[in-house]
Design an enzyme around this catalytic site. Structure first.
Site, PDB file in Angstrom:
ATOM      1  N   VAL A  28       0.522 -10.044   7.695  1.00 43.44           N
ATOM      2  CA  VAL A  28       1.105 -11.026   7.626  1.00 43.44           C
ATOM      3  C   VAL A  28       2.076 -11.700   8.738  1.00 43.44           C
ATOM      4  O   VAL A  28       2.893 -12.407   8.905  1.00 43.44           O
ATOM      5  CB  VAL A  28       2.063 -10.741   6.318  1.00 43.44           C
ATOM      6  CG1 VAL A  28       1.412 -10.589   5.229  1.00 43.44           C
ATOM      7  CG2 VAL A  28       3.034  -9.811   6.565  1.00 43.44           C
ATOM      8  N   THR A  86      10.526   6.950   3.355  1.00 44.54           N
ATOM      9  CA  THR A  86       9.381   6.335   3.384  1.00 44.54           C
ATOM     10  C   THR A  86       8.705   6.812   4.767  1.00 44.54           C
ATOM     11  O   THR A  86       9.049   7.437   5.514  1.00 44.54           O
ATOM     12  CB  THR A  86       9.341   4.835   3.401  1.00 44.54           C
ATOM     13  OG1 THR A  86       9.824   4.379   4.621  1.00 44.54           O
ATOM     14  CG2 THR A  86       9.978   4.376   2.250  1.00 44.54           C
ATOM     15  N   SER A 105       0.760  -1.134   0.174  1.00 47.58           N
ATOM     16  CA  SER A 105       0.069   0.011  -0.009  1.00 47.58           C
ATOM     17  C   SER A 105       0.807   1.336   0.102  1.00 47.58           C
ATOM     18  O   SER A 105       0.324   2.294  -0.590  1.00 47.58           O
ATOM     19  CB  SER A 105      -0.724  -0.088   1.317  1.00 47.58           C
ATOM     20  OG  SER A 105      -0.224  -0.251   2.453  1.00 47.58           O
ATOM     21  N   ARG A 106       2.042   1.063   0.636  1.00 46.98           N
ATOM     22  CA  ARG A 106       2.838   2.439   0.618  1.00 46.98           C
ATOM     23  C   ARG A 106       4.359   1.968   0.446  1.00 46.98           C
ATOM     24  O   ARG A 106       4.758   0.833   0.461  1.00 46.98           O
ATOM     25  CB  ARG A 106       2.930   2.922   1.999  1.00 46.98           C
ATOM     26  CG  ARG A 106       1.483   3.311   2.303  1.00 46.98           C
ATOM     27  CD  ARG A 106       1.313   3.822   3.671  1.00 46.98           C
ATOM     28  NE  ARG A 106       1.145   2.900   4.752  1.00 46.98           N
ATOM     29  CZ  ARG A 106       2.154   2.772   5.797  1.00 46.98           C
ATOM     30  NH1 ARG A 106       3.186   3.809   5.961  1.00 46.98           N
ATOM     31  NH2 ARG A 106       2.043   2.009   6.666  1.00 46.98           N
ATOM     32  N   GLY A 107       5.354   2.936   0.461  1.00 44.09           N
ATOM     33  CA  GLY A 107       6.862   2.990   0.320  1.00 44.09           C
ATOM     34  C   GLY A 107       7.321   2.165  -0.680  1.00 44.09           C
ATOM     35  O   GLY A 107       6.824   2.021  -1.785  1.00 44.09           O
ATOM     36  N   TYR A 132      17.866   0.498  16.609  1.00 41.60           N
ATOM     37  CA  TYR A 132      17.404  -0.582  15.454  1.00 41.60           C
ATOM     38  C   TYR A 132      17.541  -1.930  16.025  1.00 41.60           C
ATOM     39  O   TYR A 132      17.521  -2.839  15.210  1.00 41.60           O
ATOM     40  CB  TYR A 132      18.208  -0.136  14.419  1.00 41.60           C
ATOM     41  CG  TYR A 132      17.596  -0.384  13.104  1.00 41.60           C
ATOM     42  CD1 TYR A 132      16.256   0.183  12.679  1.00 41.60           C
ATOM     43  CD2 TYR A 132      17.982  -1.308  12.334  1.00 41.60           C
ATOM     44  CE1 TYR A 132      15.882  -0.158  11.351  1.00 41.60           C
ATOM     45  CE2 TYR A 132      17.679  -1.822  11.128  1.00 41.60           C
ATOM     46  CZ  TYR A 132      16.411  -1.100  10.429  1.00 41.60           C
ATOM     47  OH  TYR A 132      15.970  -1.305   9.479  1.00 41.60           O
ATOM     48  N   SER A 154      -4.168   0.387   5.341  1.00 40.39           N
ATOM     49  CA  SER A 154      -4.332   1.459   4.539  1.00 40.39           C
ATOM     50  C   SER A 154      -4.923   1.083   3.405  1.00 40.39           C
ATOM     51  O   SER A 154      -4.563   0.948   2.339  1.00 40.39           O
ATOM     52  CB  SER A 154      -3.019   2.190   4.103  1.00 40.39           C
ATOM     53  OG  SER A 154      -2.371   2.341   5.149  1.00 40.39           O
ATOM     54  N   ASN A 165       7.974  -7.943   1.752  1.00 39.47           N
ATOM     55  CA  ASN A 165       8.607  -6.608   1.817  1.00 39.47           C
ATOM     56  C   ASN A 165       7.851  -5.877   3.276  1.00 39.47           C
ATOM     57  O   ASN A 165       8.505  -5.126   3.988  1.00 39.47           O
ATOM     58  CB  ASN A 165       7.830  -5.785   0.877  1.00 39.47           C
ATOM     59  CG  ASN A 165       7.808  -4.348   1.093  1.00 39.47           C
ATOM     60  OD1 ASN A 165       8.969  -3.630   1.174  1.00 39.47           O
ATOM     61  ND2 ASN A 165       6.880  -3.898   1.553  1.00 39.47           N
ATOM     62  N   LYS A 195      16.329  -8.458  10.599  1.00 37.06           N
ATOM     63  CA  LYS A 195      16.857  -8.402   9.226  1.00 37.06           C
ATOM     64  C   LYS A 195      18.101  -9.380   9.025  1.00 37.06           C
ATOM     65  O   LYS A 195      18.202 -10.057   7.934  1.00 37.06           O
ATOM     66  CB  LYS A 195      17.129  -7.042   8.720  1.00 37.06           C
ATOM     67  CG  LYS A 195      16.069  -5.928   9.079  1.00 37.06           C
ATOM     68  CD  LYS A 195      14.952  -6.495   7.860  1.00 37.06           C
ATOM     69  CE  LYS A 195      14.106  -5.359   7.617  1.00 37.06           C
ATOM     70  NZ  LYS A 195      12.996  -5.933   6.678  1.00 37.06           N
TER      71      LYS A 195
HETATM   72  N1  LIG Z   1      12.532   2.798   4.045  1.00 33.25           N
HETATM   73  C1  LIG Z   1      13.852   2.333   4.156  1.00 33.25           C
HETATM   74  O1  LIG Z   1      15.044   3.029   4.285  1.00 33.25           O
HETATM   75  C2  LIG Z   1      14.355   0.921   4.130  1.00 33.25           C
HETATM   76  C3  LIG Z   1      15.716   0.667   4.229  1.00 33.25           C
HETATM   77  C4  LIG Z   1      16.069  -0.984   4.241  1.00 33.25           C
HETATM   78  C5  LIG Z   1      15.063  -1.875   4.334  1.00 33.25           C
HETATM   79  N2  LIG Z   1      13.900  -1.557   4.366  1.00 33.25           N
HETATM   80  C6  LIG Z   1      12.838  -2.458   4.216  1.00 33.25           C
HETATM   81  O2  LIG Z   1      11.756  -2.322   3.281  1.00 33.25           O
HETATM   82  C7  LIG Z   1      10.487  -2.818   3.546  1.00 33.25           C
HETATM   83  C8  LIG Z   1       9.398  -1.672   3.249  1.00 33.25           C
HETATM   84  O3  LIG Z   1       9.740  -0.474   4.161  1.00 33.25           O
HETATM   85  P1  LIG Z   1       9.145   0.919   4.042  1.00 33.25           P
HETATM   86  O4  LIG Z   1       9.958   1.785   4.526  1.00 33.25           O
HETATM   87  O5  LIG Z   1       8.698   0.984   2.565  1.00 33.25           O
HETATM   88  O6  LIG Z   1       8.013   0.778   4.805  1.00 33.25           O
HETATM   89  P2  LIG Z   1       6.533   1.550   5.316  1.00 33.25           P
HETATM   90  O7  LIG Z   1       6.549   2.772   4.308  1.00 33.25           O
HETATM   91  O8  LIG Z   1       6.424   1.767   6.597  1.00 33.25           O
HETATM   92  O9  LIG Z   1       5.402   0.751   4.550  1.00 33.25           O
HETATM   93  C9  LIG Z   1       4.991  -0.653   5.314  1.00 33.25           C
HETATM   94  C10 LIG Z   1       4.058  -1.253   4.403  1.00 33.25           C
HETATM   95  O10 LIG Z   1       4.176  -2.699   5.187  1.00 33.25           O
HETATM   96  C11 LIG Z   1       2.625  -2.663   5.702  1.00 33.25           C
HETATM   97  N3  LIG Z   1       2.450  -3.419   6.734  1.00 33.25           N
HETATM   98  C12 LIG Z   1       2.878  -3.164   7.881  1.00 33.25           C
HETATM   99  N4  LIG Z   1       2.560  -4.030   8.897  1.00 33.25           N
HETATM  100  C13 LIG Z   1       2.013  -5.162   8.241  1.00 33.25           C
HETATM  101  C14 LIG Z   1       1.481  -6.198   8.682  1.00 33.25           C
HETATM  102  N5  LIG Z   1       1.433  -6.590   9.777  1.00 33.25           N
HETATM  103  N6  LIG Z   1       0.799  -6.910   7.504  1.00 33.25           N
HETATM  104  C15 LIG Z   1       0.685  -6.779   6.181  1.00 33.25           C
HETATM  105  N7  LIG Z   1       1.141  -5.461   5.889  1.00 33.25           N
HETATM  106  C16 LIG Z   1       1.818  -4.660   6.781  1.00 33.25           C
HETATM  107  C17 LIG Z   1       2.045  -1.288   5.420  1.00 33.25           C
HETATM  108  O11 LIG Z   1       0.795  -1.560   5.219  1.00 33.25           O
HETATM  109  P3  LIG Z   1      -0.611  -0.546   5.837  1.00 33.25           P
HETATM  110  O12 LIG Z   1      -0.362   0.692   4.865  1.00 33.25           O
HETATM  111  O13 LIG Z   1      -1.815  -1.031   5.582  1.00 33.25           O
HETATM  112  O14 LIG Z   1      -0.278  -0.079   7.144  1.00 33.25           O
HETATM  113  C18 LIG Z   1       3.128  -0.655   4.412  1.00 33.25           C
HETATM  114  O15 LIG Z   1       2.262  -0.962   3.216  1.00 33.25           O
HETATM  115  C19 LIG Z   1      10.746  -3.315   4.860  1.00 33.25           C
HETATM  116  O16 LIG Z   1      10.923  -4.706   5.103  1.00 33.25           O
HETATM  117  C20 LIG Z   1      11.875  -2.404   5.487  1.00 33.25           C
HETATM  118  O17 LIG Z   1      12.448  -2.780   6.473  1.00 33.25           O
HETATM  119  C21 LIG Z   1      13.529   0.053   4.062  1.00 33.25           C
END
Ligand SMILES: NC(=O)c1ccc[n+]([C@@H]2O[C@H](COP(=O)([O-])OP(=O)(O)OC[C@H]3O[C@@H](n4cnc5c(N)ncnc54)[C@H](OP(=O)(O)O)[C@@H]3O)[C@@H](O)[C@H]2O)c1
Length: 254
Positions: free
Chosen positions: A65, A192, A15-17, A154, A40, A91, A161
């Site tokens: 999930v 994000t 849904s996001r990010g 963290y 969302s 993800n 991770k």
């Molecule tokens: N952003 C970074 O800098 C970064 C760096 C390294 C790795 N990552 C990894 O990349 C991935 C995405 O990160 P992001 O920053 O894009 O996250 P984000 O913007 O916080 O988005 C999280 C997403 O996961 C969904 N979600 C959360 N809890 C959930 C659950 N229990 N069941 C199903 N869906 C769920 C949310 O859905 P809703 O919208 O419905 O809440 C949303 O779509 C993660 O694994 C993160 O650790 C991110």
């Protein structure tokens, strides 16, 4: 040529990010995409609209999930209504940002259920579909630098991770000969909703800017999605159990 025509991908947390960017990129490469969210709904609908705007089919499934039963229901839906599944992008993650010494067993359990066990439950539930995939099926999980280096507040997520990366290697060993590749994309810092909430986010983004060795361009969710799309494609059929870092070189810069 990166071509995913005829493939069906599930992207958890799309849904996001970064998940949203992955879903849209996979659709651009030709895949039909199952979008997953937990809270969302309207954001997930927006992702689905973007997928359809690229001429692909989209489905939206609400599933937490971190719950094995929700995963099973989502995979049952895919089996019944979609009929195939070739790519899983694991993800969705969270965990909150807090020092380890302020973390309880409950915090650990919630983080591990969402960030780690989800991959195992997804693959377990989806194996009958993945094994029917024409060509090699692909599972891609998202990791971060916290798997290897220490970052403030963290510890919970970083630990999860590190487990994700190990799980990918061990799943590759267990199911590699059954037609499935399991790999990880380790992303650098991307702006994000979750990273905006990092304690000291401004300083972290400034440091990333200084360390990146790609001409000062900010790392985006689309950069990460491009690596995911590559690993989802037949071009990566011989990439197995690996971690691909996408961070503009930040991690190798002293
Ligand atoms: N952003 C970074 O800098 C970064 C760096 C390294 C790795 N990552 C990894 O990349 C991935 C995405 O990160 P992001 O920053 O894009 O996250 P984000 O913007 O916080 O988005 C999280 C997403 O996961 C969904 N979600 C959360 N809890 C959930 C659950 N229990 N069941 C199903 N869906 C769920 C949310 O859905 P809703 O919208 O419905 O809440 C949303 O779509 C993660 O694994 C993160 O650790 C991110």
């Amino acid at each position: 040529m990166l071509n995913l025509e005829g493939r069906v991908a599930l992207v958890t947390g799309s849904s996001r990010g970064i998940g949203r960017a992955c879903a849209i990129r996979l659709a651009e490469a030709g895949a039909d995409v199952v979008t997953n969210y937990v809270t969302s709904r309207s954001a997930a609908e927006d992702t689905a609209l973007e997928i359809c705007a690229r001429g692909r089919r989209a489905w939206i499934v609400k599933a937490d999930v971190s719950e094995e039963e929700d995963i099973q229901s989502m995979v049952d839906f895919i089996g019944e209504k979609v009929g195939r599944l070739d790519v899983i992008v694991s993800n969705a993650a969270s965990g909150g940002f807090r020092p380890l010494l302020e973390s309880s067993s409950r915090h650990f359990e919630a983080t591990m259920n969402l960030n780690v066990m989800a991959i195992v439950h997804l693959v377990k539930a989806a194996m009958p579909l993945l094994e029917r995939s024409e060509g090699r099926a692909k599972v891609i999980a998202l990791s971060s630098h916290g798997s290897q280096i220490a970052l403030p507040s963290y510890g919970l997520v970083g630990t999860s991770k590190a487990a994700v990366e190990s799980i990918a290697r061990h799943l590759a060993l267990e199911i590699g000969d059954r037609g499935v590749n399991v790999n990880v994309v380790k992303s650098g810092l991307v702006e994000t909703d979750s990273t905006k909430r990092f304690p000291d986010a401004e300083r972290m983004f400034a440091e990333r800017q200084a360390k990146t060795m790609t001409g000062g361009r900010d790392l985006t969710a689309d950069d990460v999605a491009n690596a995911v799309a590559f690993l989802a494609s037949p071009m990566a059929d011989m990439v197995q159990g690996e971690v691909l870092t996408v961070d503009g070189g930040a991690a190798v810069h002293v």
